[in-house]
Design an enzyme around this catalytic site. Sequence first.
Site, PDB file in Angstrom:
ATOM      1  N   THR B   1      54.988  53.110  52.899  1.00 50.09           N
ATOM      2  CA  THR B   1      55.924  52.072  53.349  1.00 50.09           C
ATOM      3  C   THR B   1      55.860  50.862  52.446  1.00 50.09           C
ATOM      4  OG1 THR B   1      55.550  52.688  55.630  1.00 50.09           O
ATOM      5  CG2 THR B   1      56.551  50.548  55.257  1.00 50.09           C
ATOM      6  N   ARG B  29      59.545  62.488  64.470  1.00 49.94           N
ATOM      7  CA  ARG B  29      58.650  61.346  64.684  1.00 49.94           C
ATOM      8  C   ARG B  29      59.049  60.166  63.795  1.00 49.94           C
ATOM      9  NH1 ARG B  29      55.233  58.205  61.055  1.00 49.94           N
ATOM     10  NH2 ARG B  29      53.381  57.564  62.184  1.00 49.94           N
ATOM     11  N   GLY B  31      57.492  56.090  62.939  1.00 47.95           N
ATOM     12  CA  GLY B  31      56.352  55.211  63.143  1.00 47.95           C
ATOM     13  C   GLY B  31      56.796  53.805  63.466  1.00 47.95           C
ATOM     14  N   ASP B  32      56.000  52.839  63.043  1.00 52.61           N
ATOM     15  CA  ASP B  32      56.296  51.445  63.358  1.00 52.61           C
ATOM     16  C   ASP B  32      57.367  50.843  62.460  1.00 52.61           C
ATOM     17  OD1 ASP B  32      54.395  51.644  61.183  1.00 52.61           O
ATOM     18  OD2 ASP B  32      54.277  49.455  61.274  1.00 52.61           O
ATOM     19  N   THR B  52      51.905  47.479  57.914  1.00 52.01           N
ATOM     20  CA  THR B  52      51.802  48.805  57.301  1.00 52.01           C
ATOM     21  C   THR B  52      50.521  49.467  57.775  1.00 52.01           C
ATOM     22  OG1 THR B  52      51.784  50.009  55.194  1.00 52.01           O
ATOM     23  CG2 THR B  52      50.650  47.880  55.241  1.00 52.01           C
ATOM     24  N   GLY B  53      50.526  50.796  57.813  1.00 53.55           N
ATOM     25  CA  GLY B  53      49.310  51.496  58.247  1.00 53.55           C
ATOM     26  C   GLY B  53      49.611  52.694  59.109  1.00 53.55           C
ATOM     27  N   GLY B  55      51.265  54.085  61.834  1.00 55.57           N
ATOM     28  CA  GLY B  55      52.421  53.652  62.617  1.00 55.57           C
ATOM     29  C   GLY B  55      52.410  54.089  64.062  1.00 55.57           C
TER      30      GLY B  55
END
Lengths: 191, 137
Positions: B1, B29, B31-32, B52-53, B55
């Site tokens: 990201t 799916r 994520g964040d 970031t990371g 999610g």
Amino acid sequence: DSNIPIVITTWNFENSTIKAWDILSEGGSSLDAIEKGATVCEVQQCDGTVGFGGSPDEDGETTLDALIMDGRTMNVGAVGALRRVKSAISVARHVLEHTKHSFLVGDQATQFALQMGFKEETLVTPDSKKLWMKWHNEDHCQPNFWMNVQPNPNEYCGPYRKLDTHGKHKNFYKKSEREQKRIVVDEFNHD
Amino acid sequence: TIGLVAVDKNGDVAAGTSTNGAKFKIPGRIGDSPIPGSGAYADNTVGGAAATGDGDVMLRFLPSFLAVEEMRRGASPNKAARTAIQRIVSHYPSFSGAVIALTKDGEYGAACHGIQTFPYVVQDNTRETSEVISINC
């Protein structure tokens, strides 16, 4: 004292920052800086974590997510699981500017993008296909994101069916989700 | 990201993200990253933030929104980002991720957890070129 204009970006993706700064330093808007800066990463496939040809899903397909938010109006444009369109951040910008919605997902987001003039093309590349083939054939689908299913997802590929966690298999997975080991996040694998 | 936060010469704040998500995710799916307040958030009256990371965990805590709200309450960007990360860590100690934060006046900072170092890039009028800043997590 005000230190503007300014841009900050996550990770070590300098080319995106430079593009965003070029726009800001020439008097452009922060929205343009965000869109064009992120586009650089989408084109250059930053560390394989942005854009086409990276992070294949369990079926080997790459899908894209993007968000852009305008702090002046609090308007948002976002796309999730966008399929077969490379320019995710620009599609999100179109959601922001050409709809009263905030968030479009999946195939319907693709249909929106096509209406807005974006090109439909595969996001799979030889590299992403090779990555997926290794995961599926050599690594036996490890790691993955399944739990409380059978066959045991820690050893086998799917398809899976749900495990009866209240019946005879109730002790099969003793760890709660919170206690379970999470997928390793590093510079090459992250949201 | 990639997550980005910018303030232009008019003082308008914007933030955004773009990603192809986690490797070998279950199809469908997300994520964040595309979630407002999670992957990124912007408010002209305060500033903006991006995350970031991992999610799947991050989106449960809206870390970008929290960082902006902490700055609204007077926290520095570094402190605001740290608060957002700590909120997640208190529930998920093994979580990995980072938050960057920027005020409307151009003050910036970051915090991270679960990775050795986290780099982010800054460019403003005080620099001739972009600068990579690495923080220890």
